[in-house]
Enzyme design. Sequence first.
Site, PDB file in Angstrom:
ATOM      1  N   GLU B  84       0.844  -1.192   0.000  1.00  0.00           N
ATOM      2  CA  GLU B  84       0.000   0.000   0.000  1.00  0.00           C
ATOM      3  C   GLU B  84       0.881   1.245   0.000  1.00  0.00           C
ATOM      4  OE1 GLU B  84      -2.074  -0.947   3.785  1.00  0.00           O
ATOM      5  OE2 GLU B  84      -1.403   1.042   4.337  1.00  0.00           O
ATOM      6  N   CYS B 116      -3.075  -4.719   4.008  1.00  0.00           N
ATOM      7  CA  CYS B 116      -1.937  -5.528   4.470  1.00  0.00           C
ATOM      8  C   CYS B 116      -1.898  -6.939   3.905  1.00  0.00           C
ATOM      9  CB  CYS B 116      -1.929  -5.584   5.991  1.00  0.00           C
ATOM     10  SG  CYS B 116      -1.682  -3.954   6.747  1.00  0.00           S
ATOM     11  N   THR B 157       3.327   1.615  15.514  1.00  0.00           N
ATOM     12  CA  THR B 157       3.557   0.311  14.891  1.00  0.00           C
ATOM     13  C   THR B 157       3.848   0.351  13.393  1.00  0.00           C
ATOM     14  OG1 THR B 157       1.164   0.106  14.642  1.00  0.00           O
ATOM     15  CG2 THR B 157       2.158  -0.966  16.569  1.00  0.00           C
ATOM     16  N   ARG B 204     -11.427   1.144  17.564  1.00  0.00           N
ATOM     17  CA  ARG B 204     -11.674  -0.214  18.076  1.00  0.00           C
ATOM     18  C   ARG B 204     -12.398  -1.104  17.059  1.00  0.00           C
ATOM     19  NH1 ARG B 204     -10.980  -0.718  23.572  1.00  0.00           N
ATOM     20  NH2 ARG B 204     -12.502  -2.371  23.746  1.00  0.00           N
ATOM     21  N   THR B 206     -11.447  -1.766  14.281  1.00  0.00           N
ATOM     22  CA  THR B 206     -10.461  -2.572  13.539  1.00  0.00           C
ATOM     23  C   THR B 206     -10.275  -3.948  14.170  1.00  0.00           C
ATOM     24  OG1 THR B 206      -8.610  -1.699  14.847  1.00  0.00           O
ATOM     25  CG2 THR B 206      -9.154  -0.519  12.828  1.00  0.00           C
ATOM     26  N   HIS B 239      -1.327 -12.071  10.567  1.00  0.00           N
ATOM     27  CA  HIS B 239      -0.995 -10.662  10.381  1.00  0.00           C
ATOM     28  C   HIS B 239      -0.722 -10.062  11.758  1.00  0.00           C
ATOM     29  CE1 HIS B 239      -0.682  -6.668   9.019  1.00  0.00           C
ATOM     30  NE2 HIS B 239      -1.799  -6.263   9.603  1.00  0.00           N
ATOM     31  N   LYS B 244      -0.464  -7.828  20.434  1.00  0.00           N
ATOM     32  CA  LYS B 244      -1.586  -8.451  21.132  1.00  0.00           C
ATOM     33  C   LYS B 244      -2.533  -9.213  20.191  1.00  0.00           C
ATOM     34  CE  LYS B 244      -4.880  -5.887  23.075  1.00  0.00           C
ATOM     35  NZ  LYS B 244      -5.475  -4.861  23.951  1.00  0.00           N
ATOM     36  N   ASN B 271       4.572  -3.320  12.612  1.00  0.00           N
ATOM     37  CA  ASN B 271       3.644  -3.829  11.605  1.00  0.00           C
ATOM     38  C   ASN B 271       4.177  -3.463  10.224  1.00  0.00           C
ATOM     39  OD1 ASN B 271       1.543  -4.522   9.944  1.00  0.00           O
ATOM     40  ND2 ASN B 271       0.053  -3.111  10.863  1.00  0.00           N
ATOM     41  N   SER B 301      -7.100  -4.887   5.661  1.00  0.00           N
ATOM     42  CA  SER B 301      -8.260  -4.071   6.000  1.00  0.00           C
ATOM     43  C   SER B 301      -9.116  -3.844   4.769  1.00  0.00           C
ATOM     44  CB  SER B 301      -7.806  -2.728   6.570  1.00  0.00           C
ATOM     45  OG  SER B 301      -7.248  -2.923   7.839  1.00  0.00           O
TER      46      SER B 301
END
Lengths: 135, 351
Positions: B84, B116, B157, B204, B206, B239, B244, B271, B301
């Site tokens: 991207e 991603c 990230t 959130r 996501t 991914h 977390k 990331n 995404s």
Amino acid sequence: MTVEIARHWRLNSQRYSLIGEECPACHYKIFPPRDVCPHCAEEAGPEFHFSGNGTVFSHTTVHTPPEGFEAQSPYTVALVKLDEGPMITAQLTDVDNGAVEIGLPVEMVTRKLAEQGDEGLILYGYKFRPQMAMA
Amino acid sequence: MPIMQANTPTGIVGYGAYVPRYRVPATEISRVWTDGVGGVPIKEKAVAGLDEDTITISIEAARNALHRAQINPALLGAVWVGSESHPYAVKPSGTIVAEAIGAVPHTQAGDWEFACKAGTEAMQAGIGFVGSGMQPYVLAIGADTAQSRPGDALEYTAAAGGAAYIIGRAEESLAEFEATYSFVTDTPDFWRRPQAHYPSHGQRFTGEPAYFEHSVSAVKTLLMELGRSAKDYNYVTFHQPNAKFPQRAAKMLGFEKAQWEAGLLSPVVGNTYSGATMLGLTAILDIAKPGERILCASFGSGAGSDAFSLLVTERIAGRANMAPTTQAYIARRKEVDYALYTRYRGKLSMK
């Protein structure tokens, strides 16, 4: 602009991949490619893919760069003695400018050399960095 | 049957990783934007140098894949770059990479985009290209120099890195593709409009409806169709938008730490977007033994997840050290502060 595009485009293979020539008469390895062997003056000959490995012969750090190279300043330029013989001039990368020493083993990587402004071409080509361990 | 298997079995013939040298610690970003208050999602992230972009990352990962594959690059029937952060809006990254590695002119080249998971899409297409007999080898790359708005949660990230895979026939492979499966819906968790420099995201949102729903569903369906469970795999990688999420997805699916820890790189590289899942897989292949099974699931995404089941073959022996390993790139690190990071990422306005 068109002349500028063609000038860079013609250098793609030598700049991206360090492709030179081998003299068919004396087997001298030639970089950059040219019409006549600089060693024996015979006609230069087929393509030769350099390994990209070499050592730093000498170096200097550029703090006042020429136009077009300001974005990456300051950077170190070195004379690199390739394992196959030729000496070439190139930027070093992935190394602190103060940490470069004569005899440092280096390897070729393809990186951004310069950008022709916000709307022009991005020019890619060879640079050298300290040789990496495999593991 | 929703899972995808090529008529002619295919696999990974060569693989290569690349992670830039520079690291910015998450605590350095926190120092600037929160006065160091609150937790951070990772330890540090990889930052591209001034002369690096998705194309240079792709070239180095591709050269490493060629070292391990030991094939003539002229035989690559396609050079595909998923990202991207393609340096050009119009002009393929794939042509520059193909030229640099010696794959031109008898090749197909192009760029892929699906947040991603653009790189794993290219892998699936490669399985189709090779599995149908159209080409002997395909090079599929996932690489990014990810953008993030200064001070945004993503800035901790959003990192740089990539991985390349040469896909060929199973009998030449270091790891065979047993099956792959994609789970896709229209879920707007993260996006970037054409003229926007930084992406936007749904905070959130996501998590549950996007990352977890798609990643977990993709893996569950693949396992069900193959008649397998988590315990049938030696390794798993997901991914990795932070440390977390992939650990939680692994737990939801019944995987243990011993299965996921080798492929979890986000705590120390961040990331790497299109590179993230594919780098997790290179780290696993660096240590995998013949007969071991690997499960890998990307997430993009928008949203979707591509899951792959792989069986490592005896041809893996000796390949890891034919190019720098993923851990060798991670160990090569130079810490930079927030000021240098903003210069390296082009976040300083010069006019």
